[in-house]
Design an enzyme around this catalytic site. Structure first.
Site, PDB file in Angstrom:
ATOM      1  N   SER A  63       0.824  -1.207   0.000  1.00 34.31           N
ATOM      2  CA  SER A  63       0.000   0.000   0.000  1.00 34.31           C
ATOM      3  C   SER A  63       0.863   1.264   0.000  1.00 34.31           C
ATOM      4  CB  SER A  63      -0.906   0.010   1.237  1.00 34.31           C
ATOM      5  OG  SER A  63      -1.689  -1.168   1.273  1.00 34.31           O
TER       6      SER A  63
HETATM    7  N1  SAM Z   1      -0.221  -4.944   4.145  1.00 36.53           N
HETATM    8  C1  SAM Z   1       0.436  -5.274   2.913  1.00 36.53           C
HETATM    9  C2  SAM Z   1       1.779  -4.654   2.760  1.00 36.53           C
HETATM   10  O1  SAM Z   1       2.167  -3.830   3.597  1.00 36.53           O
HETATM   11  O2  SAM Z   1       2.443  -5.034   1.812  1.00 36.53           O
HETATM   12  C3  SAM Z   1      -0.418  -4.972   1.737  1.00 36.53           C
HETATM   13  C4  SAM Z   1      -1.207  -6.127   1.355  1.00 36.53           C
HETATM   14  S1  SAM Z   1      -2.017  -6.192  -0.198  1.00 36.53           S
HETATM   15  C5  SAM Z   1      -2.739  -4.622  -0.443  1.00 36.53           C
HETATM   16  C6  SAM Z   1      -3.363  -7.261   0.290  1.00 36.53           C
HETATM   17  C7  SAM Z   1      -2.965  -8.668   0.621  1.00 36.53           C
HETATM   18  O3  SAM Z   1      -4.104  -9.357   1.109  1.00 36.53           O
HETATM   19  C8  SAM Z   1      -2.448  -9.464  -0.558  1.00 36.53           C
HETATM   20  O4  SAM Z   1      -1.176  -9.969  -0.272  1.00 36.53           O
HETATM   21  C9  SAM Z   1      -3.477 -10.588  -0.706  1.00 36.53           C
HETATM   22  O5  SAM Z   1      -2.919 -11.816  -1.145  1.00 36.53           O
HETATM   23  C10 SAM Z   1      -4.014 -10.687   0.704  1.00 36.53           C
HETATM   24  N2  SAM Z   1      -5.332 -11.312   0.842  1.00 36.53           N
HETATM   25  C11 SAM Z   1      -6.435 -11.164   0.058  1.00 36.53           C
HETATM   26  N3  SAM Z   1      -7.460 -11.895   0.553  1.00 36.53           N
HETATM   27  C12 SAM Z   1      -6.986 -12.504   1.687  1.00 36.53           C
HETATM   28  C13 SAM Z   1      -7.555 -13.378   2.645  1.00 36.53           C
HETATM   29  N4  SAM Z   1      -8.829 -13.778   2.559  1.00 36.53           N
HETATM   30  N5  SAM Z   1      -6.781 -13.805   3.665  1.00 36.53           N
HETATM   31  C14 SAM Z   1      -5.490 -13.414   3.765  1.00 36.53           C
HETATM   32  N6  SAM Z   1      -4.892 -12.584   2.891  1.00 36.53           N
HETATM   33  C15 SAM Z   1      -5.634 -12.135   1.857  1.00 36.53           C
END
Ligand code: SAM
Length: 211
Positions: A63
């Site tokens: 993000s």
């Molecule tokens: N907080 C992260 C960072 O600092 O890099 C950003 C994460 S990215 C915007 C969102 C993440 O959520 C992705 O890696 C995606 O694979 C994960 N994601 C999506 N659905 C999910 C779920 N149901 N459970 C766990 N992770 C999930």
């Protein structure tokens, strides 16, 4: 290759984060400290301190720095909290949380991202990562004083509300697949109050209770 990441980081905090109204000194300090360039793919390291999200592979993103700061501030961490993060991604947000809370439990659905993040977060003894569907929370470790969801949800997953401690805060983007509103939900006993914080765009939260 830009070597002066420390100066870029200080400038990022002043111009992108403090200037937009984030005031919590502990959050600002954590953002000055954690080396964001370590958490992005090596070929994007020179863009790590710019004012936008970056691709981290597997169709996912790290993000925008301001969004990380805003969401972290909204959790109101003082230092003694047990925190759940849904969506470990690069592990950058996890590192910020680990600087500010007692224990951080983080769930990522894509195994390769979870493994890579775990390696980068090795020095944090208060971080626990697992692969799975974070919309179901981490029931064995509940309740949590704060929960942060870093992917966009169609609705607030019931299990996350249920795993919030009395007085706890849940910060989550909710909306369509392409546009969401960032909410803070506060639990007081069995009453949940919602505040809309800003509009935002996140990758989708996938799985049961998600998309
Ligand atoms: N907080 C992260 C960072 O600092 O890099 C950003 C994460 S990215 C915007 C969102 C993440 O959520 C992705 O890696 C995606 O694979 C994960 N994601 C999506 N659905 C999910 C779920 N149901 N459970 C766990 N992770 C999930």
């Amino acid at each position: 290759m830009n070597e002066d990441y420390g100066s870029l980081r200080l400038r990022m905090v002043e111009r992108q984060i403090r200037a937009r109204g984030v005031k919590d000194e502990r959050v600002l300090e954590a953002m000055r400290k954690v080396p964001r360039h370590v958490f992005v793919p090596p070929d994007l390291a020179d863009e790590a301190y710019e004012d936008h999200p970056l691709s981290i592979g597997k169709g996912q993103t790290i993000s925008q720095p301001y969004m990380v700061a805003l969401m972290t501030e909204a959790l109101e961490l003082k230092g003694d909290e047990k925190v759940l993060e849904v969506g470990t991604g690069s592990g950058y947000q996890t590192a910020i949380l680990a600087e500010l809370a007692r224990e951080v439990y983080s769930i990522e659905r894509i195994p390769q991202l979870a493994q890579e993040a775990e390696r980068k977060l090795e020095e944090y003894t208060n971080v626990h990562i697992k692969v799975g569907n974070g919309t179901l929370g981490w029931p064995e470790e509940a309740p949590f004083d704060a929960i942060i969801v870093t992917a966009g949800a169609p609705k607030v997953p019931g299990p996350l509300k249920a795993q919030l401690a009395d007085g706890g805060r849940l910060v989550i983007p909710v909306g369509s697949e392409f546009h969401q509103v960032l909410y803070r939900i506060r639990r007081r006993r069995d009453t949940f109050s919602e505040e809309a914080l800003t509009s935002c765009v996140f990758v989708p939260l996938i799985g049961e209770e998600g998309w």
